[in-house]
Design an enzyme around this catalytic site. Structure first.
Site, short mmCIF file in Angstrom:
data_model
loop_
_atom_site.label_atom_id
_atom_site.label_comp_id
_atom_site.label_asym_id
_atom_site.label_seq_id
_atom_site.Cartn_x
_atom_site.Cartn_y
_atom_site.Cartn_z
N GLY A 46 0.93 -1.22 0.07
CA GLY A 46 -0.03 0.11 -0.17
C GLY A 46 0.90 1.23 0.09
O GLY A 46 2.07 1.27 0.37
N GLN A 51 3.14 9.87 1.12
CA GLN A 51 4.56 9.29 1.09
C GLN A 51 5.38 9.28 0.00
O GLN A 51 6.64 9.13 0.18
CB GLN A 51 4.22 7.59 1.38
CG GLN A 51 3.58 7.29 2.70
CD GLN A 51 3.48 5.94 2.54
OE1 GLN A 51 2.48 5.11 2.33
NE2 GLN A 51 4.38 5.26 3.41
N CYS A 93 5.77 0.06 7.12
CA CYS A 93 5.24 1.11 6.42
C CYS A 93 6.53 1.48 5.57
O CYS A 93 7.88 1.42 5.95
CB CYS A 93 4.95 2.22 7.58
SG CYS A 93 4.53 3.66 6.78
N LEU A 94 6.35 1.96 4.43
CA LEU A 94 7.44 2.31 3.56
C LEU A 94 8.28 3.32 3.88
O LEU A 94 9.27 3.99 3.69
CB LEU A 94 6.97 2.38 2.09
CG LEU A 94 6.49 1.01 1.48
CD1 LEU A 94 5.79 1.33 -0.02
CD2 LEU A 94 7.62 0.20 1.16
N HIS A 135 -4.78 1.49 7.15
CA HIS A 135 -3.20 2.05 7.44
C HIS A 135 -3.15 3.36 6.46
O HIS A 135 -2.61 4.37 6.79
CB HIS A 135 -2.10 0.94 7.10
CG HIS A 135 -0.70 1.50 7.04
ND1 HIS A 135 0.20 0.71 8.18
CD2 HIS A 135 0.02 2.23 6.26
CE1 HIS A 135 1.10 1.40 8.03
NE2 HIS A 135 1.03 2.52 6.88
N GLU A 136 -3.56 3.11 5.05
CA GLU A 136 -3.29 4.22 4.11
C GLU A 136 -4.14 5.27 4.28
O GLU A 136 -3.73 6.53 4.12
CB GLU A 136 -3.35 3.79 2.41
CG GLU A 136 -2.56 2.54 2.36
CD GLU A 136 -1.16 2.49 2.87
OE1 GLU A 136 -0.60 3.68 2.64
OE2 GLU A 136 -0.44 1.64 2.76
N HIS A 139 -2.67 7.64 6.56
CA HIS A 139 -1.71 8.58 6.04
C HIS A 139 -2.48 9.87 5.59
O HIS A 139 -1.84 10.90 5.70
CB HIS A 139 -1.05 7.96 4.80
CG HIS A 139 0.07 7.07 5.34
ND1 HIS A 139 1.26 7.52 6.34
CD2 HIS A 139 0.53 5.74 5.17
CE1 HIS A 139 2.25 6.42 6.39
NE2 HIS A 139 1.83 5.32 5.89
ZN ZN Z 1 2.70 3.70 5.66
#
Ligand code: ZN
Length: 175
Positions: A46, A51, A93-94, A135-136, A139
């Site tokens: 995701g 991000q 998480c990236l 989660h996304e 963000h």
């Molecule tokens: Zn994340």
């Protein structure tokens, strides 16, 4: 399509609420495609626009990247209409390379979003897809997964991440 650079916590764009997308024009479609490419190249399931330092309510999700059918979702303005149950999962998480933390989320969610063709639609999600979408969407509201931890666990996780990131950046600059 182009791969974009992923920003790491505590980049300010990760901690502010992103505004809604008004229409799916060429620019947003390109953003969605760049996000998909960036997500796959980074082995993520995701990605949210903040991000890659774009403060817009756009996410991409694919929890079955190796499946033969296309399971990629490219969503604008996703919102949770209702949710049920509770599930614990060790998330990554990236924007926090090297860190995983266990987060509690709703187990099933009903979501409304706009797809890449500009159509508003609804879907139900459970399992990993439900976790990933929550989660996304977080963000987009400037919330990261460590914000779900209690203050002590949050501090420990952020300290661990800071050390890992410093080591990673030192290694990259040495390479
Ligand atoms: Zn994340």
């Amino acid at each position: 399509m182009a791969k974009r650079k992923i920003v790491y916590y505590p980049e300010p764009v990760l901690t502010v609420k992103a505004p809604e997308v008004e229409t799916i024009d060429g620019e947003i479609a390109e953003l969605m495609d760049d996000m998909a490419e960036t997500m796959y190249a980074s082995h993520g399931i995701g990605l949210a626009a903040p991000q890659i330092a774009v403060s817009k309510r756009v996410i991409t999700v694919d929890v079955n990247p190796d499946s033969e059918e296309i399971t990629l979702m490219q969503l604008a303005n996703p919102r949770i209409l209702e949710g049920h149950g509770r599930v614990l999962y060790e998330e990554g998480c990236l924007s926090f390379p090297g860190l995983t933390v266990e987060v509690a989320r709703q187990a099933e969610i009903h979501v409304e979003a706009v797809n890449r063709d500009g159509e508003t639609f609804r879907f139900e999600a459970d399992g990993l897809l439900a976790i990933c979408v929550q989660h996304e969407i977080d963000h987009l509201d400037g919330i990261t997964f460590v914000d779900h931890l209690n203050p002590l666990r949050r501090r420990v996780a952020l300290r661990r991440f800071k050390h890992h990131l410093a080591a990673m950046l030192a290694q990259n600059s040495a390479a």
